[in-house]
Design a protein around this motif. Structure first.
Motif, short mmCIF file in Angstrom:
data_model
loop_
_atom_site.label_atom_id
_atom_site.label_comp_id
_atom_site.label_asym_id
_atom_site.label_seq_id
_atom_site.Cartn_x
_atom_site.Cartn_y
_atom_site.Cartn_z
N ARG A 57 -84.60 42.05 26.57
CA ARG A 57 -85.28 42.45 27.79
C ARG A 57 -86.74 42.70 27.48
O ARG A 57 -87.13 43.80 27.08
N SER A 74 -82.24 38.31 40.08
CA SER A 74 -80.96 37.91 40.67
C SER A 74 -81.13 36.63 41.46
O SER A 74 -82.04 36.50 42.26
N PRO A 107 -84.76 42.22 35.44
CA PRO A 107 -83.64 41.35 35.81
C PRO A 107 -83.94 40.62 37.10
O PRO A 107 -84.46 41.20 38.05
N SER A 156 -79.91 33.81 30.55
CA SER A 156 -78.76 34.69 30.75
C SER A 156 -79.16 36.14 30.57
O SER A 156 -78.76 37.02 31.34
N ARG A 157 -79.97 36.40 29.57
CA ARG A 157 -80.40 37.76 29.31
C ARG A 157 -81.36 38.26 30.38
O ARG A 157 -81.30 39.43 30.79
N GLY A 176 -79.30 38.47 33.78
CA GLY A 176 -78.13 39.34 33.77
C GLY A 176 -76.88 38.64 34.25
O GLY A 176 -75.95 39.26 34.76
N GLU A 177 -76.84 37.31 34.09
CA GLU A 177 -75.69 36.50 34.52
C GLU A 177 -75.36 35.49 33.44
O GLU A 177 -76.23 35.09 32.66
N SER A 219 -74.36 37.62 24.71
CA SER A 219 -74.33 39.02 25.07
C SER A 219 -75.37 39.86 24.34
O SER A 219 -75.54 41.03 24.62
#
Length: 333
Positions: A24, A32, A30, A65-66, A69-70, A20
């Motif tokens: 960035r 997807s 980000p 992950s960072r 965003g998942e 977490s």
């Protein structure tokens, strides 16, 4: 050795921090690869935890992950020389949610053994080349062998008597080295790195080709002597050790390469975004600093460059398996 490698692993895990934690880069947006609420992205590592593939996978997972965003999880699936994890990833849905981190020891060596029934290139498609670590040709510190020339002379005096340690019946980089030196060598089967070092210490084997990260603590600790590094240039970890080309084997350049794959049928747009994100994830001086203790260097390979690389790797090792008539990595009975 185990304690130092364990400490390196703990240091890496601590430096990575929790999933977490904010990350960035200014150049990154980000990315997807699926709708919100879908299952986590899983990076399958077909080896036991604790080694360089696991560390690379862990670092990649945290950074992806960072960036995406998942949630990204790393799942070790060892067994059958890596085939268990390969088959699991190859049979997954082609939706970008299951990825495979494999070394060329699997996708360009094991997969060219005739007893392997799994069609790697049909089931999996590359995302990109991630990282690389060279090998180090080593002998026990007390060995009279002090150079590649000494090694070749010792082997020629007693063909087949010179022994090397390997967890399999054959070690293809070692066979390539022997072929280029025109010598005959014999494999000594060991259960792992520690057993290999014990075999060298006890005189049950005379030399080995080791990954850089595994070799460095023993070289610096005075238990092994390095004869050469299989890279195109000298390494920062062993600056006084020549490349094997410098040591008398021109053209000998072999590395353990780490690449990311997805099930065949994964949408091209998803593959491209994953490739871009993985390049971004393993970029930067901080990443190089984290990977340096295990001798790994990020490669930032593009999807466009991967097919030519894979073809060359497959051609080299397929030729060798045919030359030595290797049909299985199991020790012949």
């Amino acid at each position: 050795m185990l304690s130092r490698r364990r400490l390196a692993g703990l240091a890496l895990a601590g430096a990575l921090g929790p999933l977490s934690a904010p990350f960035r880069p200014a150049s990154a947006q980000p990315v997807s690869v699926g709708a919100a609420g879908r299952r986590a992205i899983t990076i399958v590592v077909p080896y036991a935890s604790g080694g360089p593939p696991h560390f690379v996978g862990r670092l990649l997972g945290v950074r992806l992950s960072r960036l995406l965003g998942e949630p990204v999880v790393v799942e070790n699936r060892p067994g059958q020389g890596g085939l268990s994890g390969v088959c699991y990833a190859g049979e997954a849905q082609p939706d970008g949610r299951t990825l495979l981190l494999a070394t060329n020891g699997l996708y360009a060596m094991t997969m060219n053994i005739r007893s392997c029934r799994f069609d790697f290139t049909a089931a999996l498609t590359p995302v990109g080349l991630l990282a690389r670590t060279p090998l180090v040709l080593c002998v026990p510190a007390a060995s009279p062998i002090r150079s590649v020339a000494d090694l070749a002379q010792a082997a020629r005096r007693a063909p087949g008597a010179l022994r090397y340690v390997t967890p399999h019946a054959y070690n293809l980089p070692t066979l390539l080295l022997a072929d280029m030196l025109e010598i005959s060598v014999t494999s000594v089967l060991v259960s792992g790195a520690l057993a290999g070092f014990e075999a060298l210490d006890k005189g049950d084997a005379e030399f080995t080709l080791l990954g850089l990260g595994a070799a460095v603590p023993f070289i610096h600790g005075g238990r092994l002597r390095a004869l050469g590094v299989s890279a195109s240039h000298r390494t920062a970890q062993l600056p006084d050790v020549p490349t094997l080309a410098e040591a008398g084997l021109p053209g000998f350049e072999v590395a353990t390469d780490f690449a990311l794959f997805a099930p065949t049928g994964t949408p091209e747009g998803t593959l491209t975004r994953l490739n871009q994100a993985s390049i971004e994830a393993l970029s930067g001086q901080d990443v190089m600093t984290l990977l340096a203790p295990i001798g790994v260097e990020p490669m930032q390979g593009t999807r466009a460059a991967f097919p030519a690389y894979l073809e060359a790797e497959n051609r080299r090792w397929l030729q060798l398996t045919r030359q030595f008539d290797i049909t299985s990595m199991e020790r012949p009975r």
